[in-house]
Enzyme design. Structure first.
Site, PDB file in Angstrom:
ATOM      1  CG  ASP A  57     -37.247 -36.906   1.278  1.00  0.00           C
ATOM      2  OD1 ASP A  57     -36.756 -38.003   1.010  1.00  0.00           O
ATOM      3  OD2 ASP A  57     -36.954 -35.858   0.695  1.00  0.00           O
ATOM      4  CD  GLU A  82     -31.137 -35.142   1.034  1.00  0.00           C
ATOM      5  OE1 GLU A  82     -31.407 -36.244   0.551  1.00  0.00           O
ATOM      6  OE2 GLU A  82     -31.106 -34.094   0.374  1.00  0.00           O
ATOM      7  CG  ASP A 160     -30.663 -39.490  -0.343  1.00  0.00           C
ATOM      8  OD1 ASP A 160     -31.813 -39.128  -0.040  1.00  0.00           O
ATOM      9  OD2 ASP A 160     -30.018 -38.986  -1.270  1.00  0.00           O
ATOM     10  CB  ILE A 162     -36.803 -39.933  -1.579  1.00  0.00           C
ATOM     11  CG1 ILE A 162     -37.859 -40.797  -0.893  1.00  0.00           C
ATOM     12  CG2 ILE A 162     -37.151 -39.785  -3.068  1.00  0.00           C
ATOM     13  CD1 ILE A 162     -39.288 -40.317  -1.082  1.00  0.00           C
ATOM     14  CG  ASP A 163     -30.367 -39.786  -4.900  1.00  0.00           C
ATOM     15  OD1 ASP A 163     -30.088 -38.614  -4.569  1.00  0.00           O
ATOM     16  OD2 ASP A 163     -29.888 -40.334  -5.906  1.00  0.00           O
ATOM     17  CB  THR A 165     -36.371 -35.061  -4.023  1.00  0.00           C
ATOM     18  OG1 THR A 165     -35.264 -35.464  -3.227  1.00  0.00           O
ATOM     19  CG2 THR A 165     -37.598 -34.986  -3.165  1.00  0.00           C
ATOM     20  CG  ASP A 303     -26.417 -37.641  -2.674  1.00  0.00           C
ATOM     21  OD1 ASP A 303     -27.616 -37.916  -2.624  1.00  0.00           O
ATOM     22  OD2 ASP A 303     -25.980 -36.461  -2.689  1.00  0.00           O
TER      23      ASP A 303
HETATM   24  C1  2IP Z   1     -29.695 -35.214  -5.472  1.00  0.00           C
HETATM   25  C2  2IP Z   1     -30.132 -36.043  -6.673  1.00  0.00           C
HETATM   26  C3  2IP Z   1     -29.793 -35.295  -7.905  1.00  0.00           C
HETATM   27  C4  2IP Z   1     -28.288 -35.104  -8.022  1.00  0.00           C
HETATM   28  C5  2IP Z   1     -27.768 -34.440  -6.764  1.00  0.00           C
HETATM   29  C6  2IP Z   1     -28.197 -35.168  -5.502  1.00  0.00           C
HETATM   30  O1  2IP Z   1     -30.207 -35.770  -4.300  1.00  0.00           O
HETATM   31  O2  2IP Z   1     -29.521 -37.292  -6.707  1.00  0.00           O
HETATM   32  O3  2IP Z   1     -30.301 -35.981  -8.993  1.00  0.00           O
HETATM   33  O4  2IP Z   1     -28.034 -34.259  -9.096  1.00  0.00           O
HETATM   34  O5  2IP Z   1     -26.391 -34.422  -6.824  1.00  0.00           O
HETATM   35  O6  2IP Z   1     -27.704 -34.514  -4.375  1.00  0.00           O
HETATM   36  P1  2IP Z   1     -27.830 -34.802 -10.595  1.00  0.00           P
HETATM   37  O7  2IP Z   1     -29.116 -35.441 -10.995  1.00  0.00           O
HETATM   38  O8  2IP Z   1     -27.502 -33.589 -11.367  1.00  0.00           O
HETATM   39  O9  2IP Z   1     -26.715 -35.760 -10.513  1.00  0.00           O
HETATM   40  P2  2IP Z   1     -31.697 -35.416  -3.712  1.00  0.00           P
HETATM   41  O10 2IP Z   1     -32.675 -35.688  -4.781  1.00  0.00           O
HETATM   42  O11 2IP Z   1     -31.806 -36.365  -2.559  1.00  0.00           O
HETATM   43  O12 2IP Z   1     -31.626 -33.978  -3.298  1.00  0.00           O
HETATM   44 CA    CA Z   2     -29.695 -37.421  -2.629  1.00  0.00          CA
END
Ligand code: 2IP
Ligand code: CA
Length: 366
Positions: A57, A82, A160, A162-163, A165, A303
């Site tokens: 990350d 992030e 971001d 790695i979204d 994670t 995000d």
């Molecule tokens: C997270 C990731 C999650 C999402 C959350 C993000 O980012 O995208 O999947 O939650 O909102 O902040 P959800 O899956 O419930 O939509 P990260 O993985 O970078 O923390």
């Molecule tokens: Ca994210």
């Protein structure tokens, strides 16, 4: 080539470098376990009991920042991500992860984070310093225009690295049979880079890279990539042959409130709970879903900024859920990005859409 076209190419190439790092870090199980560490309490996403911070990350974020800075030194201070690049090892030492001037120097620094594991440090540093050409990016590069223009000094950038994670770490794959949408797993992982105008707060250019898109021979992952550019009357994006579903599909978080879910169902929307804010947004942009609705404060500016630019280039957008459902004007409900604002959480939730009609239909319910 005009500046904005040049910057878009830099973002595309560095997103592919980021995807390479993400893929490499997942290949070796022992290496992967080694790279995972917990986030400190004040960095945690409020939704998760425990969140993960990986060296991948931080390394990806710093690589993106570094490569943007090489081409556009004036943007170095304008890139935010992030992650916190201060990394602690098991001995309690603190190391600031940054990209050095040579492969060897970066490897030396990484070695310190990796408990002296020279092999791993060199493997990672090799990816960080690898030259990526436009032809390496899994996108039709002939479609990337040469004449995009912006005032570079007016730009801010959100990364971001790695979204999703949790999906990156847990892997796996759950697919919805009827729509083909991925509910969880590696497909939901994205690298998100977005540029916005500091003056208006509106997104202007974004790249979404999906490192784990298809798996060849059951082992080797190949990715895909999307981009969008929107500056007033000049708009363009990589998505052309979009799917046009007629099923009123709304993507939601797995933690969405039951009352929101029932309202959507009563209005004949098909709700699908999928992981990854970036994945849900790119699914809307590519026409696999009509909207992404979130009533909670569980996403952040990083995000949204990249995929928001793509939606904007298609005539869509992202608005604050709370504001737009309580009658605030469309213009004032649009999610905007700020360089000085320390408020990085999307407090009021969001509604992301490609067609304005979808937004109107949703607002009629709430
Ligand atoms: C997270 C990731 C999650 C999402 C959350 C993000 O980012 O995208 O999947 O939650 O909102 O902040 P959800 O899956 O419930 O939509 P990260 O993985 O970078 O923390
Ligand atoms: Ca994210």
């Amino acid at each position: 080539m005009k500046d904005a076209s040049r910057l878009l190419r830099v973002l595309l190439r560095v997103s592919e470098k980021a995807a390479n790092i993400a893929r490499v870090c997942r290949q070796d199980k022992a290496l992967f376990a080694l790279l995972v560490q917990e986030k400190s309490a004040d960095e945690k996403n409020p939704r998760f009991f425990q969140d993960f911070k990986t060296l991948a990350d931080v390394l990806i974020q710093e690589t993106i920042r570094h490569d943007i800075g090489l081409e556009f030194p004036e943007l170095t201070g304008a890139v935010r991500g992030e992650e916190n690049n201060v990394f602690s090892n098991t001995l309690g030492e603190t190391i600031t992860v940054k990209i050095c001037s040579s492969l060897q120097k970066t490897a030396e620094l990484l070695k310190k984070v990796l408990d002296d594991d020279e092999t791993v440090a060199e493997l990672l540093s090799k990816e960080v310093h690898r030259d990526i050409e436009m032809s390496d990016v899994p996108v039709d590069s002939t479609n990337v225009p040469m004449d995009f223009e912006v005032d570079i000094s007016d730009l801010g950038i959100w990364i971001d690295p790695i979204d999703s994670t949790a999906d990156y770490i847990n892997g796996g794959e759950v697919i919805d049979d009827t729509t083909g949408l991925h509910l969880s797993g590696l497909r939901c992982v994205t690298v998100l880079i977005g540029a916005y105008f500091k003056s208006s707060g509106l997104p202007v250019m974004g790249v979404v890279n999906q490192p784990f898109f298809t798996q060849e021979n059951g082992t080797e992952w190949k990715g895909t990539c999307y981009w969008g550019f929107s500056n007033g009357s000049s708009s363009c994006c990589s998505i052309h042959n979009e799917e046009d579903n007629k099923n009123k599909i709304v993507l939601i978080s797995r933690s969405e409130n039951p009352s929101i879910k029932s309202k959507l169902s009563e209005a004949q929307f098909q709700i699908i709970e999928a992981a990854g804010a970036g994945y849900k947004l790119i699914s809307v942009a590519s026409g696999k879903a009509d909207a992404y609705l979130l009533s909670k404060n569980s996403t952040y500016r990083w995000d949204l900024c990249g995929p928001h630019s793509i939606l904007l280039s298609q005539g869509g957008g992202i608005v604050d859920f709370e504001k737009s459902t309580s009658g605030v004007d469309y213009c004032d409900a649009i999610i905007r990005y700020s360089h000085v604002d320390t408020k990085v959480c999307n407090e009021g939730g969001l509604i992301a859409f490609k067609k304005k009609k979808t937004l109107d239909d949703l607002l009629n319910i709430f």
